[in-house]
Design a protein around this motif. Structure first.
Motif, mmCIF file in Angstrom:
data_model
loop_
_atom_site.group_PDB
_atom_site.id
_atom_site.type_symbol
_atom_site.label_atom_id
_atom_site.label_comp_id
_atom_site.label_asym_id
_atom_site.label_seq_id
_atom_site.Cartn_x
_atom_site.Cartn_y
_atom_site.Cartn_z
ATOM 1 N N LEU A 47 0.824 -1.208 0.000
ATOM 2 C CA LEU A 47 0.000 0.000 0.000
ATOM 3 C C LEU A 47 0.860 1.260 0.000
ATOM 4 C CD1 LEU A 47 -2.892 -0.953 2.449
ATOM 5 C CD2 LEU A 47 -2.999 -0.721 -0.032
ATOM 6 N N LEU A 48 1.921 1.266 0.789
ATOM 7 C CA LEU A 48 2.785 2.448 0.840
ATOM 8 C C LEU A 48 3.591 2.622 -0.439
ATOM 9 C CD1 LEU A 48 4.164 2.316 4.505
ATOM 10 C CD2 LEU A 48 2.413 3.838 3.581
ATOM 11 N N GLY A 49 4.013 1.507 -1.053
ATOM 12 C CA GLY A 49 4.807 1.584 -2.279
ATOM 13 C C GLY A 49 3.986 1.976 -3.495
ATOM 14 N N GLY A 50 2.693 1.726 -3.446
ATOM 15 C CA GLY A 50 1.847 2.057 -4.581
ATOM 16 C C GLY A 50 1.961 1.018 -5.678
ATOM 17 N N CYS A 51 1.429 1.371 -6.815
ATOM 18 C CA CYS A 51 1.399 0.450 -7.950
ATOM 19 C C CYS A 51 2.481 0.841 -8.952
ATOM 20 C CB CYS A 51 0.025 0.486 -8.622
ATOM 21 S SG CYS A 51 -0.084 -0.605 -10.045
ATOM 22 N N VAL A 52 3.397 -0.066 -9.185
ATOM 23 C CA VAL A 52 4.397 0.114 -10.232
ATOM 24 C C VAL A 52 4.034 -0.887 -11.318
ATOM 25 C CG1 VAL A 52 6.830 -0.025 -10.818
ATOM 26 C CG2 VAL A 52 6.148 0.818 -8.575
ATOM 27 N N CYS A 53 3.380 -0.394 -12.342
ATOM 28 C CA CYS A 53 2.825 -1.289 -13.363
ATOM 29 C C CYS A 53 3.742 -1.369 -14.572
ATOM 30 C CB CYS A 53 1.441 -0.806 -13.788
ATOM 31 S SG CYS A 53 0.274 -0.768 -12.432
ATOM 32 N N GLY A 121 11.189 -8.603 4.564
ATOM 33 C CA GLY A 121 11.274 -7.203 4.990
ATOM 34 C C GLY A 121 12.277 -6.418 4.160
ATOM 35 N N LEU A 122 13.412 -7.025 3.864
ATOM 36 C CA LEU A 122 14.421 -6.342 3.040
ATOM 37 C C LEU A 122 13.887 -6.072 1.635
ATOM 38 C CD1 LEU A 122 17.631 -8.327 4.070
ATOM 39 C CD2 LEU A 122 16.974 -6.003 4.764
ATOM 40 N N PHE A 123 13.237 -7.059 1.034
ATOM 41 C CA PHE A 123 12.676 -6.854 -0.309
ATOM 42 C C PHE A 123 11.539 -5.836 -0.287
ATOM 43 C CE2 PHE A 123 14.538 -11.075 -1.497
ATOM 44 C CZ PHE A 123 15.343 -10.596 -2.503
ATOM 45 N N THR A 124 10.747 -5.829 0.766
ATOM 46 C CA THR A 124 9.641 -4.876 0.859
ATOM 47 C C THR A 124 10.158 -3.457 1.023
ATOM 48 O OG1 THR A 124 8.233 -6.591 1.798
ATOM 49 C CG2 THR A 124 7.501 -4.336 2.096
ATOM 50 N N VAL A 125 11.192 -3.281 1.827
ATOM 51 C CA VAL A 125 11.798 -1.952 1.984
ATOM 52 C C VAL A 125 12.421 -1.511 0.658
ATOM 53 C CG1 VAL A 125 13.680 -0.688 3.109
ATOM 54 C CG2 VAL A 125 12.132 -2.097 4.475
ATOM 55 N N ALA A 126 13.099 -2.430 -0.024
ATOM 56 C CA ALA A 126 13.677 -2.092 -1.333
ATOM 57 C C ALA A 126 12.583 -1.707 -2.316
ATOM 58 C CB ALA A 126 14.481 -3.275 -1.872
ATOM 59 N N TYR A 127 11.449 -2.412 -2.269
ATOM 60 C CA TYR A 127 10.332 -2.066 -3.145
ATOM 61 C C TYR A 127 9.805 -0.667 -2.823
ATOM 62 C CZ TYR A 127 5.642 -1.754 -4.994
ATOM 63 O OH TYR A 127 4.518 -1.308 -5.635
ATOM 64 N N TYR A 128 9.591 -0.385 -1.554
ATOM 65 C CA TYR A 128 9.055 0.920 -1.154
ATOM 66 C C TYR A 128 9.986 2.047 -1.590
ATOM 67 C CZ TYR A 128 7.877 4.923 1.678
ATOM 68 O OH TYR A 128 7.577 6.191 2.076
ATOM 69 N N SER A 130 12.424 2.081 -3.917
ATOM 70 C CA SER A 130 12.556 2.216 -5.372
ATOM 71 C C SER A 130 11.251 2.657 -6.018
ATOM 72 C CB SER A 130 13.066 0.915 -5.986
ATOM 73 O OG SER A 130 12.215 -0.153 -5.654
ATOM 74 N N ALA A 131 10.107 2.226 -5.484
ATOM 75 C CA ALA A 131 8.815 2.639 -6.048
ATOM 76 C C ALA A 131 8.576 4.127 -5.815
ATOM 77 C CB ALA A 131 7.681 1.815 -5.446
#
Length: 147
Positions: A47-53, A121-128, A130-131
């Motif tokens: 939800l915080l990272g949003g949609c990267v389509c 958690g590491l991948f989710t933080v990286a996603y947030y 970078s997104a």
């Protein structure tokens, strides 16, 4: 000699990959809490990272490095979520039974599932990260001024 409240010890017998043991209600509660927190962390991160389509391989190749990193991190986060959540649920269910269980050893599932929680958690933080950087590059995350 026991003092105060007695704590039930979990009986455990292991032969090669087979084991017989009494289920632990404490392990059941902790496994359930870990699985719920893993799912909650995934939802909040998405939800915080949003949609990267990105729909096609050409879109991926033309995308910025931040957008590519966001997509790769999101894919790996979903994979680690599936494997880690499965391990936590299997370990939790093996401790939910009210009778003594015998079968293939599952004693490492909680350990591996816990490690995968941190990797997730590491991948989710990286996603947030970078997104949000990709959104700033695209100009979609900037507040619009009416002046």
């Amino acid at each position: 000699m026991m003092h105060g409240g007695a704590v039930k010890q979990v009986k455990h017998l292991r032969v090669w990959i087979f084991e017989c043991r009494d289920p632990s209600f404490q392990a059941f509660k902790l496994g359930l809490a870990a699985a719920v927190l893993l799912g909650l962390a995934h939802v909040i991160g998405n939800l915080l990272g949003g949609c990267v389509c990105i729909w096609t391989r050409e879109d991926f190749e033309r995308a910025s490095a931040n957008k590519q990193l966001a997509v790769a991190s999101l894919i790996f986060a979903w994979i680690v979520l599936a494997v880690g959540f499965s391990m936590l649920i299997i370990g939790t269910l093996s401790n939910s039974k009210s009778r003594k269980t015998c079968g293939i050893s599952h004693h490492r599932l909680f350990s591996i599932g816990g490690i995968l929680c941190f990797i997730h958690g590491l991948f989710t933080v990286a996603y947030y990260v970078s997104a949000t950087a990709a959104a700033r590059e695209d100009g979609t995350n900037r507040p619009r001024s009416t002046a």
